[in-house]
Design an enzyme around this catalytic site. Sequence first.
Site, PDB file in Angstrom:
ATOM      1  N   SER A  25       0.835  -1.216   0.000  1.00  0.00           N
ATOM      2  CA  SER A  25       0.000   0.000   0.000  1.00  0.00           C
ATOM      3  C   SER A  25       0.863   1.258   0.000  1.00  0.00           C
ATOM      4  CB  SER A  25      -0.926  -0.006   1.221  1.00  0.00           C
ATOM      5  OG  SER A  25      -0.185  -0.197   2.414  1.00  0.00           O
ATOM      6  N   ASN A 112      -2.191  -2.786  13.134  1.00  0.00           N
ATOM      7  CA  ASN A 112      -3.646  -2.630  13.078  1.00  0.00           C
ATOM      8  C   ASN A 112      -4.133  -1.405  13.856  1.00  0.00           C
ATOM      9  OD1 ASN A 112      -3.399  -4.957  11.688  1.00  0.00           O
ATOM     10  ND2 ASN A 112      -4.353  -6.285  13.238  1.00  0.00           N
ATOM     11  N   THR A 157     -40.227  25.870  -9.691  1.00  0.00           N
ATOM     12  CA  THR A 157     -40.446  24.488  -9.255  1.00  0.00           C
ATOM     13  C   THR A 157     -40.636  23.731 -10.562  1.00  0.00           C
ATOM     14  OG1 THR A 157     -42.847  24.739  -9.112  1.00  0.00           O
ATOM     15  CG2 THR A 157     -41.617  25.185  -7.094  1.00  0.00           C
ATOM     16  N   HIS A 158     -40.127  22.508 -10.618  1.00  0.00           N
ATOM     17  CA  HIS A 158     -40.128  21.731 -11.874  1.00  0.00           C
ATOM     18  C   HIS A 158     -39.387  22.471 -12.987  1.00  0.00           C
ATOM     19  CE1 HIS A 158     -43.510  19.445  -9.999  1.00  0.00           C
ATOM     20  NE2 HIS A 158     -43.822  20.648  -9.548  1.00  0.00           N
ATOM     21  N   SER A 279     -14.176  26.544 -27.327  1.00  0.00           N
ATOM     22  CA  SER A 279     -14.319  25.340 -28.125  1.00  0.00           C
ATOM     23  C   SER A 279     -13.292  25.395 -29.247  1.00  0.00           C
ATOM     24  CB  SER A 279     -15.726  25.293 -28.717  1.00  0.00           C
ATOM     25  OG  SER A 279     -15.741  24.491 -29.878  1.00  0.00           O
ATOM     26  N   LYS A 285     -18.086  29.920 -28.547  1.00  0.00           N
ATOM     27  CA  LYS A 285     -18.347  29.196 -27.303  1.00  0.00           C
ATOM     28  C   LYS A 285     -17.519  29.661 -26.107  1.00  0.00           C
ATOM     29  CE  LYS A 285     -20.602  25.969 -26.570  1.00  0.00           C
ATOM     30  NZ  LYS A 285     -20.733  24.595 -27.054  1.00  0.00           N
ATOM     31  N   ASN A 287     -17.467  27.832 -22.522  1.00  0.00           N
ATOM     32  CA  ASN A 287     -18.066  26.700 -21.811  1.00  0.00           C
ATOM     33  C   ASN A 287     -17.825  26.756 -20.300  1.00  0.00           C
ATOM     34  OD1 ASN A 287     -18.999  25.567 -24.215  1.00  0.00           O
ATOM     35  ND2 ASN A 287     -17.022  24.575 -24.586  1.00  0.00           N
ATOM     36  N   GLU A 292     -19.247  22.230 -14.635  1.00  0.00           N
ATOM     37  CA  GLU A 292     -19.514  20.917 -15.251  1.00  0.00           C
ATOM     38  C   GLU A 292     -18.655  19.835 -14.614  1.00  0.00           C
ATOM     39  OE1 GLU A 292     -20.290  21.038 -19.839  1.00  0.00           O
ATOM     40  OE2 GLU A 292     -18.890  22.643 -19.357  1.00  0.00           O
ATOM     41  N   TYR A 319      -9.435  -6.846  12.509  1.00  0.00           N
ATOM     42  CA  TYR A 319      -8.825  -6.319  11.293  1.00  0.00           C
ATOM     43  C   TYR A 319      -8.802  -7.370  10.191  1.00  0.00           C
ATOM     44  CZ  TYR A 319      -5.473  -4.455   7.967  1.00  0.00           C
ATOM     45  OH  TYR A 319      -4.883  -4.013   6.812  1.00  0.00           O
ATOM     46  N   GLN A 324      -7.340  -2.329   4.031  1.00  0.00           N
ATOM     47  CA  GLN A 324      -6.314  -1.493   3.409  1.00  0.00           C
ATOM     48  C   GLN A 324      -6.916  -0.683   2.254  1.00  0.00           C
ATOM     49  OE1 GLN A 324      -2.164  -2.888   3.025  1.00  0.00           O
ATOM     50  NE2 GLN A 324      -2.561  -2.928   0.825  1.00  0.00           N
ATOM     51  N   LYS A 327      -8.104   3.486   2.108  1.00  0.00           N
ATOM     52  CA  LYS A 327      -7.344   4.731   1.945  1.00  0.00           C
ATOM     53  C   LYS A 327      -7.603   5.478   0.651  1.00  0.00           C
ATOM     54  CE  LYS A 327      -4.184   2.778   5.000  1.00  0.00           C
ATOM     55  NZ  LYS A 327      -5.113   1.615   4.970  1.00  0.00           N
TER      56      LYS A 327
HETATM   57  N1  ARG Z   1      -1.155  -1.422   5.266  1.00  0.00           N
HETATM   58  C1  ARG Z   1      -2.120  -1.925   6.184  1.00  0.00           C
HETATM   59  C2  ARG Z   1      -3.457  -1.221   5.995  1.00  0.00           C
HETATM   60  O1  ARG Z   1      -3.446  -0.193   5.416  1.00  0.00           O
HETATM   61  C3  ARG Z   1      -1.641  -1.705   7.585  1.00  0.00           C
HETATM   62  C4  ARG Z   1      -2.205  -2.667   8.550  1.00  0.00           C
HETATM   63  C5  ARG Z   1      -1.726  -4.024   8.207  1.00  0.00           C
HETATM   64  N2  ARG Z   1      -1.969  -4.970   9.203  1.00  0.00           N
HETATM   65  C6  ARG Z   1      -1.784  -6.259   8.967  1.00  0.00           C
HETATM   66  N3  ARG Z   1      -2.002  -7.064   9.960  1.00  0.00           N
HETATM   67  N4  ARG Z   1      -1.428  -6.706   7.799  1.00  0.00           N
HETATM   68  O2  ARG Z   1      -4.491  -1.673   6.427  1.00  0.00           O
END
Ligand code: ARG
Length: 458
Positions: A25, A112, A157-158, A279, A285, A287, A292, A319, A324, A327
């Site tokens: 990650s 974790n 409205t509408h 454009s 144009k 835009n 948008e 966990y 993961q 993120k």
């Molecule tokens: N990179 C992991 C995550 O974002 C960190 C936690 C990993 N924990 C594990 N027991 N593999 O969730």
Amino acid sequence: MSKDKLWGGRFTQPTDKFVEEFTASIDFDKRLYHQDIRGSIAHARMLGKQGIIPLEDVEQIVHGLRAILEQIEAGEFDFSIALEDIHMNIEARLSAAIGEAGKRLHTGRSRNDQVALDIRLYLRDEIIAITTYLDLLIDALLVQAEDNLDTLMPGFTHLQTAQPILFAHHLMAYVEMFKRDKARLEDCLKRVNVLPLGAGALAGTTFPIDREYVAEQLDFPAITRNSLDSVSDRDFALEFLADASILMMHLSRISEELIIWSTSAFQFIELSDGFCTGSSIMPQKKNPDVPELVRGKTGRVYGNLIALLTVMKSLPLAYNKDMQEDKEPLFDTIDTVKGSLKIFADMIREMRVNTESMSRAAGQGFSTATDVADYLVRKGLPFRDAHEAVGKAVAYCVENQMDIIDLSLAEWQLFSGKIDTDIFECITVEASVNARNVPGGTARERVWSEIQNVRAGN
Ligand code: ARG
């Protein structure tokens, strides 16, 4: 080789190269470096204070972590996929730099609870940043509302002309929405702002840790109360994504309106050139790309909410590696919301309002028909009968290609004998607006006092 891994002890075979890449990650969680280091420093200090590791080691750890922080910020840190994530990248580098002491840092902690801490620290700051951007947008809307307290526009409205309103009133509707967004985020912050560290992998730790001391160092007003929940909870992130989705929905609505209002058919507003593009084929144009694109970006923010909800669905405690995947949706949402709010505040500030075409449109489409019905009610007619009479007058106007203000008294009286010359004062657009003098109504003095209310922080 497995021997390079921080967890390599029980392995005899090296990790498959592709598996390494697939499970890593670091490419996206390196964003958390600052929070990771801050959390580790607080953890190390606590370990030292509790006599769990020697105080000399704490000094070396803190020193070493600060040096790593500087390297990362100077762009001199080599992030390694083999080290999987930000936590192990930093820890491995620390041990390489300071030896034994570095290897003591992870005592009483797991990745974790560490990752849960990092995300909470990160999201906490970003929520505050987003509420600041919301303030900028609200301020830009207030400035436009103040400048347009006398600008009449058709209320819809509408998307059909309904009743005349003040443009300021319309803008203040968005102020209400963005104030709710802010309140929602501030409420979400209460759940984000809880320290999970100390949960260990899932069950707590055998060391005599002081979680309150860690919380104090990291400015957390509270600590989590169940170790399993501490490492498996992503509700706070989901809540943020839901709040962000509602916020983007609001931005998509105002985007849509800006786009419609700047068409040649409406000509209510003009966005400044800096927020538009031309454009490549049609020379005339201009835009409205920015609204948008913000309207379009709403899709990815909704997608991010659904993505994380689906990741979390049915996960057994505690966990799981699935998590993961929290993120990227989170980071993408933060970036999208911040960018959209920032650009929107500037665009609203610079927007030019075409008061003539707006007020012209405000009088079209029989927009004051309800005022005639209300007039008849004041003369004693039940509202349903009044509605019927005015409906017939409108049909008459449509047939004769007239507007309501063109009707003579004699013509009005074809529809109700109760109509007198005072009808003419109550069917102007201004009279219609100012007659709606109820709390929350569009009358000028109501809108003005609402602007003051918001300015005063209410
Ligand atoms: N990179 C992991 C995550 O974002 C960190 C936690 C990993 N924990 C594990 N027991 N593999 O969730």
